[in-house]
Structure formats: structure tokens, C-alpha cells
Enzyme design. Structure first.
Site, short mmCIF file in Angstrom:
data_model
loop_
_atom_site.label_atom_id
_atom_site.label_comp_id
_atom_site.label_asym_id
_atom_site.label_seq_id
_atom_site.Cartn_x
_atom_site.Cartn_y
_atom_site.Cartn_z
N HIS A 255 0.88 -1.18 0.00
CA HIS A 255 0.00 0.00 0.00
C HIS A 255 0.91 1.23 0.00
O HIS A 255 1.72 1.40 0.92
CB HIS A 255 -0.91 0.01 1.22
CG HIS A 255 -1.91 -1.12 1.21
ND1 HIS A 255 -2.28 -1.80 2.34
CD2 HIS A 255 -2.61 -1.67 0.19
CE1 HIS A 255 -3.17 -2.73 2.02
NE2 HIS A 255 -3.38 -2.67 0.72
N GLU B 205 1.70 3.42 3.06
CA GLU B 205 2.21 2.79 4.28
C GLU B 205 3.72 2.65 4.11
O GLU B 205 4.20 1.75 3.42
CB GLU B 205 1.51 1.45 4.51
CG GLU B 205 0.02 1.65 4.76
CD GLU B 205 -0.78 0.35 4.71
OE1 GLU B 205 -0.17 -0.74 4.80
OE2 GLU B 205 -2.03 0.44 4.59
N HIS C 86 3.40 -3.68 6.47
CA HIS C 86 2.32 -2.71 6.33
C HIS C 86 2.37 -1.68 7.46
O HIS C 86 3.28 -1.69 8.29
CB HIS C 86 0.96 -3.44 6.35
CG HIS C 86 0.68 -4.23 5.12
ND1 HIS C 86 -0.22 -3.82 4.16
CD2 HIS C 86 1.16 -5.41 4.68
CE1 HIS C 86 -0.28 -4.71 3.18
NE2 HIS C 86 0.55 -5.69 3.48
N GLU D 207 2.28 -5.42 10.72
CA GLU D 207 1.81 -4.03 10.84
C GLU D 207 2.76 -3.33 11.80
O GLU D 207 2.85 -3.68 12.98
CB GLU D 207 0.38 -4.00 11.39
CG GLU D 207 -0.64 -4.78 10.54
CD GLU D 207 -1.11 -4.01 9.32
OE1 GLU D 207 -0.72 -2.83 9.19
OE2 GLU D 207 -1.87 -4.57 8.52
#
Length: 500
Positions: free
Chosen positions: A143, A146, A250, A341
């Protein structure tokens, strides 16, 4: 919303300097200079300038030494700032030029807007697979908005090449592992993010407005989205390598999330958890990262409303996701992948990047070591020739798409310490079973070795692959079709007993 959350075919993999592809060329100008306010990599003044004797004769030996010293200085000059496409490419080229025997730089394809999808490979044999050496990969910036993963992977590269032959741990890791690092899978989205934002921007998507982490074939339901150039490039990359372990980086939360992201009754999704046959291994992998991270293991998440015990979560338990990359890796790539994440803010200020690197450095290295879990080996025929496409799995851990040997007859199975029965099957011949006792060999940088030799086989098996269809959906339907038959049998048995 967290990083994995909602919101024409590329060219083949082109090696550095390959025909028609993105080839290495020394920047004619100071291409590494960062954008205003972004920090970034800066080559030292005079980098690459030849040493010339009076009269204009090149002092070749001295020039080569000076050039090498300059390149080392270039590679070491990475600072903590955001690196846009030109800076990122120039940095990767200079690292490769400074460490040509340890690295291999190539593009696996191009984005919608034509930007190269660069991968830097590191290891003792960077240009090709070597039998017995497992393949590992990190992918970041799927993404585009990110951004932390994109930058810390550049610093991981710097850390690995700088410490090779200095730090015994890093030296052993690189001597026994082939490590692939893709700093950005979505360079168009990154460049499209003009105003950094902690929570959302259009830069999340590729140029066609597609979420790349919803764009892969799905094992549980039909994914009708058009496969994007970036996705296709990664799918081909996975097909062409023997990846064993992976992570995609991410932002938007602080947690290690593992397979499955999607699910159905076969994987227990009705209970709010979608369990893979290797659930214990995935939990171990996620915990390896979270407990080696500075704070992820605390599980506090990004606010009081969301907590993750031990800093990990099953993807489906968090929320259902269709077309994700980690499930695709596991089902069709024979590669265990988790989603990391790494930041509550998706695109944090550049002055926070150094802390993010410190927080993740140990975890990034320790996670790579897990590629040496379990058992590996070769399947050969009576003449000692490798048998590709033989099925090799641990009993009780059958995969919906069976795990098969590569062209060298190799298999790699990630398994936790314990006793297992390994089943090797060559289609058309009797299976071979071997009991193995697996220990934690990650510290020795080599999984347990167990070969199989089929004395009655002297043929090469045909290539085999699973269709990119919802395999678990088909399994669920077949299971449902069997149940009424069983009910009828039970009913008939009851009737017979009644009449007796």
C-alpha cells in the site's frame, strides 16, 4: 484502518544489465539527493571521479581502489529520511556495485506507470538458487501510503552488507540463506501520496485504483478483480523461486497477523478463527517477530479499543479479507508468509524513522532465521537424479494444494521441534514414509536434512500445479455432499435394527 484493511502483463524478471530491462548505470548527476524536507541518501562529493595522472593517463589500480572506497562510503551514507523512486533506485544500485559478489539487483516487472519493481538479493550465492539453501523474502509498501516498511528494509540492507564478515551471526545468515528484499511493491502509490496522512490516502492503491492486497487469487471465494501488473509480477516471482518464508510489511496497526485471512467451515471460520494445517508454526512465526520487537509483544495495539494478546492475531479473527497476498503465498506458493503491521501512523514524520528501525532491527533478523525451521531434503530416483513434482508433506498436515518438490527435487517443510512422519509420494508409485525427530536448528542455520530415494523410479514426473480457483470452497462443497450420504447410511442401519 490498518494496512491490510479496506479502504497488459509486466515484462519477465530482468537481471541487472539484462537485455531490454532496467540496467545498472552510474548516476550521471547526484541522483541520490533527497526531496526537500525528506532527508534521504546523499552521495559524498566527488563520488566516482577517476584519478588522473598529469598528462591524462588513468592510474587504473589506484582508481579502482578509490572507486571501491567511494562505493563503500555511498552504501554507508544512508540516512533516516524518505527515499523517492530515484533515490531508492540509486541507493540499491550503489549497494550492488559496492558488494557485487554478495548482492544481485533485478526488476521483477513494472508498475502501471512503468516504474521498476526492484528486488535486491543478498547471500553467498545471490544470482541463483543453490540446493539446500532456502529462499526468504521481505516485501514492503504494498500500500503506497504505508511507508515505514519501505524505509526500514533499506536500512536492513545496509545493516546486512555492513556486517557481513564482521558479525558472525549475520555472516552465517547470509552464507546459508538467500534473502530477497523488495522495498516497494507499489511505487506509483507512494509517489501519488503528496500529503502524508496517518490514516488514509489515495496512495494506498495502485495507479488503476486497485488495492493490491485484495488482488490475488483467493482460496475461499472467486476473486473477480482484474489482476494488476504489480500483482502479476509478484505471482510470477513466487512461481519462479522456491520461497520458504516471507513477510509483507504494512502500517496502520502494531501486530503480526497470520494465515488465514479468509475462511469457511473447513477452516473453522464459524468459530471466528480460520485455522491452517500449520497453525502452530504460524503462531510461532508471529510470536518470533512480536517478542523480538521493542513493544509489539505487549499487545496494546494503537488504542484502548483494540488489543492483541502477545502482539499477534489470526487474520480472519481480526477481520475477513479476500484476495490477500499472505494466503496466496501459503496455498499456491508453498511459502509461509505473515503480515507485519509496524506503525500506528501509516505515513509518520521522517524524524521518527530512526526509532522505527531500532524497534524492528532485531525482529527482522530473528524472523529470517526461522526459514531454517523443520526439515528439508531431496527426492531422487534410482540413478540419483532429482524427481520434481513429488509430493512431500508431514502426516496430519496435508495442504489443499499439495506441497511438491522443485526442479531440483527439493522440498522444505517448516515444522516446530518434535517427532513427525514425512510422506513422500511420486505419482504412480508407492509412498515412502520416514519418521524424523526435529530440533530447533535455527541457531545452526540449517533445517534437519532427510532425503528420499525411490529405487523403482527412473522417470521424470510431469509438471503439476493447482488451479488458481477457490480450493477451500470446493473442499467445503465436497464435504457437504458427503454428509447427507452418511446420514442416509445411519438411517438405514437404524431401520434394519428396528425390523430385526
Amino acid at each position: 484502518m490498518a494496512g491490510r484493511g479496506p479502504p497488459a502483463s509486466p515484462p519477465p524478471s530482468v537481471p541487472l544489465g539484462g537485455p531490454g530491462g532496467a540496467e545498472w548505470r552510474k548516476p550521471a548527476s547526484v541522483r541520490g539527493r533527497a526531496r526537500p524536507g525528506g532527508g534521504g541518501w546523499r552521495p559524498p562529493p566527488g563520488a566516482g571521479a577517476p584519478v588522473v595522472e598529469s598528462g591524462g593517463t588513468m592510474r587504473a589500480a589506484a582508481g579502482e581502489v578509490a572507486g571501491v572506497l567511494c562505493l563503500v562510503a555511498l552504501a554507508a551514507a544512508l540516512d533516516f529520511g524518505y527515499h523517492h523512486t530515484e533515490e531508492l533506485e540509486a541507493y540499491l544500485r550503489e549497494v550492488h556495485a559496492a558488494h557485487p559478489s554478495l548482492t544481485h539487483l533485478h526488476s521483477i516487472g513494472r508498475s502501471v506507470e512503468g516504474r521498476d519493481l526492484w528486488v535486491l538479493v543478498l547471500g553467498r550465492f545471490p544470482t541463483q538458487h543453490k540446493i539446500g539453501i532456502p529462499e526468504f523474502k521481505y516485501v514492503a509498501n504494498m500500500h503506497g501510503d504505508e511507508t515505514v516498511g519501505r524505509e526500514i528494509l533499506l536500512h536492513l540492507i545496509d545493516y546486512l552488507v555492513t556486517n557481513y564478515r564482521r558479525d558472525p551471526n549475520i555472516t552465517q545468515l547470509l552464507n546459508n540463506t538467500r534473502i530477497h528484499i523488495m522495498p516497494t511493491m507499489n511505487p506509483d502509490g507512494f509517489e501519488a501520496t503528496k500529503v502524508p496522512h496517518c490514516y488514509y490516502s489515495r496512495g494506498r492503491y495502485n495507479k488503476n485504483g486497485e488495492d493490491l492486497n485484495r488482488n490475488f487469487p483467493d482460496a475461499f471465494e472467486s476473486n473477480n478483480n482484474t489482476i494488476q501488473p504489480e500483482t502479476r509480477a509478484v505471482m510470477n516471482w513466487i512461481k519462479n523461486e522456491t520461497f520458504v518464508l516471507s513477510a509483507n510489511l504494512h502500517g496502520g496497526a502494531l501486530v503480526a497477523s497470520y494465515t488465514f485471512d479468509n475462511g469457511n467451515s473447513v477452516t473453522g471460520s464459524s468459530e471466528g478463527y480460520s485455522r491452517s494445517p500449520d497453525d502452530d508454526v504460524f503462531i510461532h512465526l508471529a510470536k518470533t517477530y512480536s517478542f523480538n520487537h521493542a513493544s509489539m509483544y505487549k499487545g496494546t495495539g494503537c488504542d484502548s479499543r483494540q488489543t492483541f494478546p502477545d502482539g499477534i492475531t489470526n487474520g480472519y479473527s481480526w477481520y475477513q479479507l479476500e484476495g490477500g497476498m499472505q494466503d496466496y503465498n501459503y496455498v499456491w506458493g508453498q511459502c509461509f508468509e505473515i503480515t507485519l503491521e509496524l506503525s500506528c501512523c501509516k505515513y509518520p514524520p521522517a524524524d521518527q524513522l530512526e526509532k522505527f528501525w531500532r524497534d524492528n532491527k532485531v525482529a527482522l533478523v530473528e524472523y529470517i532465521k526461522q526459514v531454517h525451521l523443520g526439515v528439508k531434503g531431496q527426492v531422487t530416483d534410482k540413478n540419483g537424479n532429482p524427481i520434481p513434482n513429488a509430493i512431500v508433506e508431514a502426516q496430519g498436515r496435508s495442504h489443499v494444494c499439495p506441497y511438491r518438490t522443485n526442479e531440483h527435487g527439493e522440498y522444505f517443510l517448516l515444522l516446530l521441534p518434535g517427532k513427525y512422519v514425512i510422506n513422500a509420494t511420486v505419482p504412480g508409485f508407492k509412498s515412502m514414509l520416514k519418521t524424523v525427530e526435529i530440533r530447533d536448528n535455527t541457531g545452526n542455520f540449517s533445517a534437519l536434512k532427510q532425503d528420499f530415494s525411490f529405487s523403482e523410479v527412473s522417470i521424470r514426473t510431469r509438471p503439476a500445479s493447482c488451479p488458481k480457483t477457490p480450493l477451500y470452497q470446493e473442499l467445503e462443497r465436497s464435504s457437504a455432499a458427503v454428509k447427507p450420504t452418511l446420514h442416509i447410511l445411519v438411517l438405514m442401519a437404524a431401520v434394519i435394527l428396528l425390523f430385526k
